[in-house]
Design a protein around this motif. Structure first.
Motif, short mmCIF file in Angstrom:
data_model
loop_
_atom_site.label_atom_id
_atom_site.label_comp_id
_atom_site.label_asym_id
_atom_site.label_seq_id
_atom_site.Cartn_x
_atom_site.Cartn_y
_atom_site.Cartn_z
N ARG A 121 0.74 -1.40 0.59
CA ARG A 121 -0.19 -0.04 0.23
C ARG A 121 0.88 1.28 -0.15
O ARG A 121 0.47 2.30 -0.45
CB ARG A 121 -0.96 0.41 1.32
CG ARG A 121 -2.09 0.88 1.18
CD ARG A 121 -2.49 1.18 2.01
NE ARG A 121 -3.27 0.22 2.98
CZ ARG A 121 -4.52 -0.61 3.27
NH1 ARG A 121 -5.77 0.60 2.18
NH2 ARG A 121 -5.38 -1.68 2.85
N ARG A 122 1.93 1.24 0.23
CA ARG A 122 2.80 2.75 0.95
C ARG A 122 3.74 3.04 -1.19
O ARG A 122 3.56 3.87 -0.85
CB ARG A 122 4.49 2.16 1.91
CG ARG A 122 4.73 3.41 2.37
CD ARG A 122 6.23 3.15 3.17
NE ARG A 122 5.45 2.63 4.17
CZ ARG A 122 5.98 2.42 5.63
NH1 ARG A 122 7.09 2.22 5.43
NH2 ARG A 122 5.30 2.66 6.42
N THR A 125 0.48 3.63 -3.09
CA THR A 125 0.18 5.18 -2.88
C THR A 125 1.06 5.81 -3.04
O THR A 125 0.49 7.43 -3.19
CB THR A 125 -0.50 5.65 -1.16
OG1 THR A 125 0.34 5.24 -0.52
CG2 THR A 125 -1.38 4.66 -0.87
N HIS A 128 1.17 6.95 -6.37
CA HIS A 128 -0.15 7.72 -6.53
C HIS A 128 0.83 8.60 -6.84
O HIS A 128 -0.04 9.79 -7.34
CB HIS A 128 -0.68 6.99 -6.06
CG HIS A 128 -2.71 7.91 -6.45
ND1 HIS A 128 -3.04 8.11 -7.70
CD2 HIS A 128 -3.31 8.32 -5.49
CE1 HIS A 128 -4.04 8.68 -7.38
NE2 HIS A 128 -4.44 8.66 -6.33
N ASP A 269 -10.05 6.83 -6.83
CA ASP A 269 -9.79 6.62 -5.00
C ASP A 269 -9.83 5.37 -4.35
O ASP A 269 -9.69 4.54 -3.61
CB ASP A 269 -10.21 7.64 -4.36
CG ASP A 269 -9.48 8.37 -4.71
OD1 ASP A 269 -8.30 8.60 -5.41
OD2 ASP A 269 -9.74 9.99 -4.51
N MET A 272 -9.19 2.00 -5.13
CA MET A 272 -7.60 1.88 -4.66
C MET A 272 -7.57 0.87 -3.29
O MET A 272 -6.60 0.52 -3.16
CB MET A 272 -6.94 3.10 -4.77
CG MET A 272 -5.44 3.24 -4.30
SD MET A 272 -4.05 5.01 -4.35
CE MET A 272 -5.71 6.41 -3.15
N THR A 273 -8.42 2.16 -2.36
CA THR A 273 -8.90 1.13 -1.42
C THR A 273 -9.19 0.11 -1.36
O THR A 273 -8.54 -0.61 -0.54
CB THR A 273 -9.97 2.17 -0.57
OG1 THR A 273 -8.98 3.64 -0.16
CG2 THR A 273 -9.92 2.03 0.69
N HIS A 276 -5.98 -2.33 -2.44
CA HIS A 276 -5.89 -2.67 -1.02
C HIS A 276 -5.89 -3.52 0.03
O HIS A 276 -4.72 -4.65 0.56
CB HIS A 276 -4.40 -1.61 -1.70
CG HIS A 276 -3.67 -1.23 -2.38
ND1 HIS A 276 -3.98 -0.34 -2.80
CD2 HIS A 276 -2.25 -1.90 -3.08
CE1 HIS A 276 -3.50 -0.23 -4.22
NE2 HIS A 276 -2.05 -0.87 -4.35
#
Length: 355
Positions: A121-122, A125, A128, A269, A272-273, A276
């Motif tokens: 995720r890090r 993002t 991104h 968005d 994306m959430t 992950h």
């Protein structure tokens, strides 16, 4: 008879002229393309989160979108999605830098910087955010007639899976190990023989002795049943990666009302959430399931990890300098990515940008 222009009529006309024109409600027919079939998470996120969120956001605007989902190579194969979107065969697609390195070269920065972070995720993002803040990242899309709209595709931490036990780096000497795209550079300095490969062939080629192992991620290794032919899983922390995002045809996108663009952003968005969250949950399931099926899963020692990283060629520097020479400022992007990851708390085993 022409009406007399009284002060009241003039004032009313001036007030109407000052009002912003409301966008007329439109129905848009939108094709979404992906080369991979919908079994893959980065395709499922479109159906399960992106599209429903976009449609929900549009309810208050009067606009509607009819989505036609074309996956599994229906109109574009893997790595051909950007070209399909650029040509207008699809309005939206999964523009995958991993499989389209010529056109989205700078987006592959993570694949040239292993041993930075296992936090998928890090990594995703961070890349991104670079698209928001760094115009050099967006140039690659603009040069190809598309627009970045988000929903970064993160790939979980890469593992080494082999048909032999790995107790030291010496065990890799002379062994044939397959890896995708730029990840083949990670094998430099290990003594292993790097072989280009991909998920669709890994199982059969290990089974038939074409190579002895692969660099692969847990979320793909389990459904691919790679533990049956490569039951030794060594966690080296090679790193999570960024592989692509959703993009849109530039001419089509620029013609959209702001509220439709905003809905696409909200959908991205949300995707994306969702992506992950789902991926992180599945990685733990994948590792435990492979162990239950007989795989031997071990953590490489810190000394083994450090030795691997230290002996590698700095492919990131070579990659960046080559792109710089083409007018694509990859060195700036390399530094921006590494700085952002360090600022976010990552501790890279090598500072690829500073050597």
């Amino acid at each position: 008879m022409t009406p007399r222009l009284t002060p009241k009529l003039i004032a009313a006309a001036m007030a109407l002229g000052a009002m912003p024109a409301a966008s007329v409600a439109e129905t848009y027919n939108v094709t979404v393309a992906a080369g991979h079939p919908p079994v893959f998470r980065w395709v499922r996120m479109i159906s399960e989160q992106f599209i429903p969120t976009v449609q929900a956001e549009l309810e208050s605007t009067g606009h509607t979108i009819n989505f036609s989902e074309q996956y599994g190579g229906a109109i574009a194969g893997v790595g051909e999605e950007l070209e399909a979107v650029e040509a207008g065969l699809a309005e939206i697609g999964t523009c995958q830098s991993l499989f389209d390195p010529a056109k989205l070269a700078v987006q592959n920065v993570t694949y040239y910087t292993p041993f930075v972070s296992a936090d998928v995720r890090r990594v995703a993002t961070t890349v991104h955010a670079l698209h928001d803040d760094n115009p050099d990242m967006l140039r690659a899309y603009a040069d190809n007639g598309v627009v970045y709209i988000g929903a970064p595709i993160g790939i979980d931490d890469y593992l080494l899976m082999t048909n032999f036990l790995v107790e030291s780096l010496d065990d890799l000497n002379g062994r044939k190990i397959a890896a995708p795209g730029a990840a083949i550079n990670w094998l430099s300095g290990t003594g292993a023989v790097g072989v280009a490969g991909n998920l669709t062939t890994y199982y059969n080629e290990i089974n038939t002795g074409v190579y002895d192992g692969v660099l692969v991620f847990a979320s793909a290794a389990l459904p691919g049943k790679l533990y049956e032919v490569a039951p030794y899983v060594t966690k080296f922390g090679l790193g999570a990666q960024y592989a692509g995002s959703l993009c849109a045809n530039e001419a089509w996108y620029e013609g959209l009302p702001d509220e439709v663009k905003a809905a696409l952003e909200k959908g991205s968005d949300a995707a994306m959430t969702w992506y992950h969250d789902d991926l992180e949950n599945f990685v733990e399931i994948a590792l435990s399931s492979m162990a239950e099926e007989g795989a031997t899963i071990t953590d490489a020692t810190p000394e083994m990890r450090q030795a691997w990283a230290a002996n590698m060629d700095n492919a990131a520097k070579t990659w960046a300098e080559a792109l710089d020479a083409q007018g694509r400022p990859a060195s700036n992007i390399l530094s921006a990515y590494m700085d952002a990851m360090r600022d976010a708390g990552a501790t890279p085993l090598r500072d690829w940008d500073k050597e």
